[in-house]
Design an enzyme around this catalytic site. Structure first.
Site, PDB file in Angstrom:
ATOM      1  N   ASP A  28       1.007  -1.087   0.056  1.00  0.00           N
ATOM      2  CA  ASP A  28      -0.046   0.120  -0.001  1.00  0.00           C
ATOM      3  C   ASP A  28       0.837   1.244   0.019  1.00  0.00           C
ATOM      4  O   ASP A  28       2.192   1.045   0.266  1.00  0.00           O
ATOM      5  CB  ASP A  28      -0.921  -0.184   1.159  1.00  0.00           C
ATOM      6  CG  ASP A  28      -1.811   1.091   1.275  1.00  0.00           C
ATOM      7  OD1 ASP A  28      -2.461   1.555   0.238  1.00  0.00           O
ATOM      8  OD2 ASP A  28      -2.246   1.742   2.345  1.00  0.00           O
ATOM      9  N   ASP A  30      -0.432   5.105   0.855  1.00  0.00           N
ATOM     10  CA  ASP A  30      -0.694   6.006   2.077  1.00  0.00           C
ATOM     11  C   ASP A  30      -0.840   5.389   3.564  1.00  0.00           C
ATOM     12  O   ASP A  30      -1.620   4.338   3.399  1.00  0.00           O
ATOM     13  CB  ASP A  30      -2.263   6.614   1.568  1.00  0.00           C
ATOM     14  CG  ASP A  30      -2.076   7.463   0.261  1.00  0.00           C
ATOM     15  OD1 ASP A  30      -1.160   8.313   0.010  1.00  0.00           O
ATOM     16  OD2 ASP A  30      -2.819   7.303  -0.356  1.00  0.00           O
ATOM     17  N   SER A  61      -2.670   1.475  -4.214  1.00  0.00           N
ATOM     18  CA  SER A  61      -3.262   2.397  -3.406  1.00  0.00           C
ATOM     19  C   SER A  61      -4.738   2.699  -3.842  1.00  0.00           C
ATOM     20  O   SER A  61      -5.093   2.349  -4.999  1.00  0.00           O
ATOM     21  CB  SER A  61      -2.691   3.898  -3.873  1.00  0.00           C
ATOM     22  OG  SER A  61      -3.201   4.930  -2.954  1.00  0.00           O
ATOM     23  N   ASN A  62      -5.602   3.045  -3.030  1.00  0.00           N
ATOM     24  CA  ASN A  62      -6.922   3.290  -3.255  1.00  0.00           C
ATOM     25  C   ASN A  62      -7.271   4.899  -3.508  1.00  0.00           C
ATOM     26  O   ASN A  62      -8.230   5.319  -3.464  1.00  0.00           O
ATOM     27  CB  ASN A  62      -8.115   3.187  -2.251  1.00  0.00           C
ATOM     28  CG  ASN A  62      -8.306   1.695  -1.949  1.00  0.00           C
ATOM     29  OD1 ASN A  62      -8.328   0.754  -3.006  1.00  0.00           O
ATOM     30  ND2 ASN A  62      -9.205   1.024  -1.156  1.00  0.00           N
ATOM     31  N   ASN A  63      -6.241   5.298  -3.843  1.00  0.00           N
ATOM     32  CA  ASN A  63      -6.167   6.821  -4.052  1.00  0.00           C
ATOM     33  C   ASN A  63      -5.904   7.191  -5.610  1.00  0.00           C
ATOM     34  O   ASN A  63      -4.713   6.897  -6.001  1.00  0.00           O
ATOM     35  CB  ASN A  63      -4.813   7.389  -3.098  1.00  0.00           C
ATOM     36  CG  ASN A  63      -4.746   8.879  -3.404  1.00  0.00           C
ATOM     37  OD1 ASN A  63      -5.364   9.647  -4.179  1.00  0.00           O
ATOM     38  ND2 ASN A  63      -3.943   9.615  -2.705  1.00  0.00           N
ATOM     39  N   LYS A 222      -8.985  -1.828  -3.360  1.00  0.00           N
ATOM     40  CA  LYS A 222      -8.828  -2.986  -2.108  1.00  0.00           C
ATOM     41  C   LYS A 222     -10.105  -3.006  -1.311  1.00  0.00           C
ATOM     42  O   LYS A 222     -10.717  -1.611  -1.423  1.00  0.00           O
ATOM     43  CB  LYS A 222      -7.760  -2.402  -1.406  1.00  0.00           C
ATOM     44  CG  LYS A 222      -6.553  -2.317  -2.116  1.00  0.00           C
ATOM     45  CD  LYS A 222      -5.304  -2.133  -1.201  1.00  0.00           C
ATOM     46  CE  LYS A 222      -5.530  -0.488  -0.746  1.00  0.00           C
ATOM     47  NZ  LYS A 222      -4.493  -0.051   0.202  1.00  0.00           N
ATOM     48  N   ASP A 248      -1.728  -0.758   6.171  1.00  0.00           N
ATOM     49  CA  ASP A 248      -1.830  -0.157   7.347  1.00  0.00           C
ATOM     50  C   ASP A 248      -2.993  -0.182   7.753  1.00  0.00           C
ATOM     51  O   ASP A 248      -3.515   0.266   9.066  1.00  0.00           O
ATOM     52  CB  ASP A 248      -1.368   1.439   7.184  1.00  0.00           C
ATOM     53  CG  ASP A 248      -2.147   2.190   6.537  1.00  0.00           C
ATOM     54  OD1 ASP A 248      -2.590   1.956   5.334  1.00  0.00           O
ATOM     55  OD2 ASP A 248      -2.741   3.258   6.920  1.00  0.00           O
TER      56      ASP A 248
END
Length: 305
Positions: A28, A30, A61-63, A222, A248
């Protein structure tokens, strides 16, 4: 099942066995490599050390509200070497991949960031979006909600400028067209924004859309199993047990990694504490944990002595 073990509290032989147990690291971003606003010390050095040890590293990332150039700049600033755009996966990339396979040529409505919309444009995906700046009245809202052309999907992702009128238009598209699919990227409940600052994620906005449309979204971020299948194709994963997933969070990262058949490691540099981890159901706990990704640097130094 034994409780998670800190990687630096393993014996020297166990540390060697741990490092030898995986070839591919999927991490991941962030809360692990950096914070949304701010930095986590020495993570770039850890990335470089893992690569020097012969490990392949990919990032997820989910960003999607950070551009490709923004990701590359962050890796440059932490000193991580030889990271390429193809090494990074985030929701708009998986959404584009999904649309090209399942809805080729179809127009979509985007509840995504300007950066994500630019990625749609680069891939020649026709999209509708709303950026309403003027003061809204009931009459002007009616005008904005008029549907001129149907869409094949509504795309939902983290969007910091999200407005009521955008949500209302997305709901209207879904209500008016039974063939319109709800596709979701990042839907995190919590976002680790900065050190000691966690903010509400976008999960409840998606729940709002679901509530008024009775549609279940197709998740492509995710912890979606579809994303896990895409990993297998994109990264040519043969033996899942030779891969370790680092994150995290428990749901988006640890449980996702476990569902994919990967080993799992939780870092405490994001939104969870050791107590949160230990108080979670056993099946939600990671195989290993660390204070930070930077612990890998120390571990690799230990076994090279």
């Amino acid at each position: 099942m034994s409780p998670p073990r800190h990687i630096l509290k393993l014996s020297l032989e166990e540390q060697r066995q741990f490092i030898d147990s995986f070839d591919l690291v999927i991490s991941d971003c962030d809360g692990v490599v950096w914070l949304l606003v701010g930095w986590i010390p020495n993570t770039g050095a850890a990335v470089n050390a893992l690569k020097a040890a012969g490990k392949q590293i990919k990032f997820v990332s989910n960003n999607s509200f950070r551009s490709e150039e923004g990701y590359m700049e962050k890796f440059r600033l932490i000193g991580a070497k030889n990271v390429h755009e193809d090494d990074i996966v985030h929701p708009v990339k998986t959404i584009v991949r999904y649309l090209k396979k399942h809805k080729p040529g179809e127009r979509v409505f985007s509840l995504m960031s300007l950066e994500a919309n630019e990625t749609l444009r680069k891939h020649n995906i026709e999209f509708e979006s709303l950026q309403v700046k003027e003061h809204l009245t009931a009459a002007s809202l009616v005008d904005h909600l008029a549907i001129e052309k149907p869409v094949g999907a509504v795309l939902f992702d983290i969007h910091l400028d999200l407005s009521y009128v955008e949500l209302a238009k997305a709901i209207r598209h879904l209500q008016e067209n039974d063939d319109c699919q709800l596709i979701a990227g990042g839907s995190d409940v919590i976002m680790p924004l900065a050190e000691n600052l966690n903010v509400a994620g976008f999960f409840d906005f998606l729940e709002h859309v679901k509530r008024y449309t009775q549609r279940e979204p197709t998740f492509l971020g995710k912890p979606s199993p579809i994303l896990g299948e895409m990993f297998g194709e994109m990264f040519e994963i043969g033996d899942c047990k030779r891969c370790i997933f680092i994150g995290d969070t428990l749901v988006q990262d640890v449980q996702f990694g476990k569902a994919c058949g990967f080993q799992s490691l939780l870092v405490l540099s994001g939104c969870l504490t050791k107590e949160d981890m230990l108080n979670a159901p056993v099946e939600a706990q990671p195989d290993y944990y660390a204070d930070s990704l930077a612990d890998f640097t120390q571990l690799l130094e230990n076994i090279q002595k």
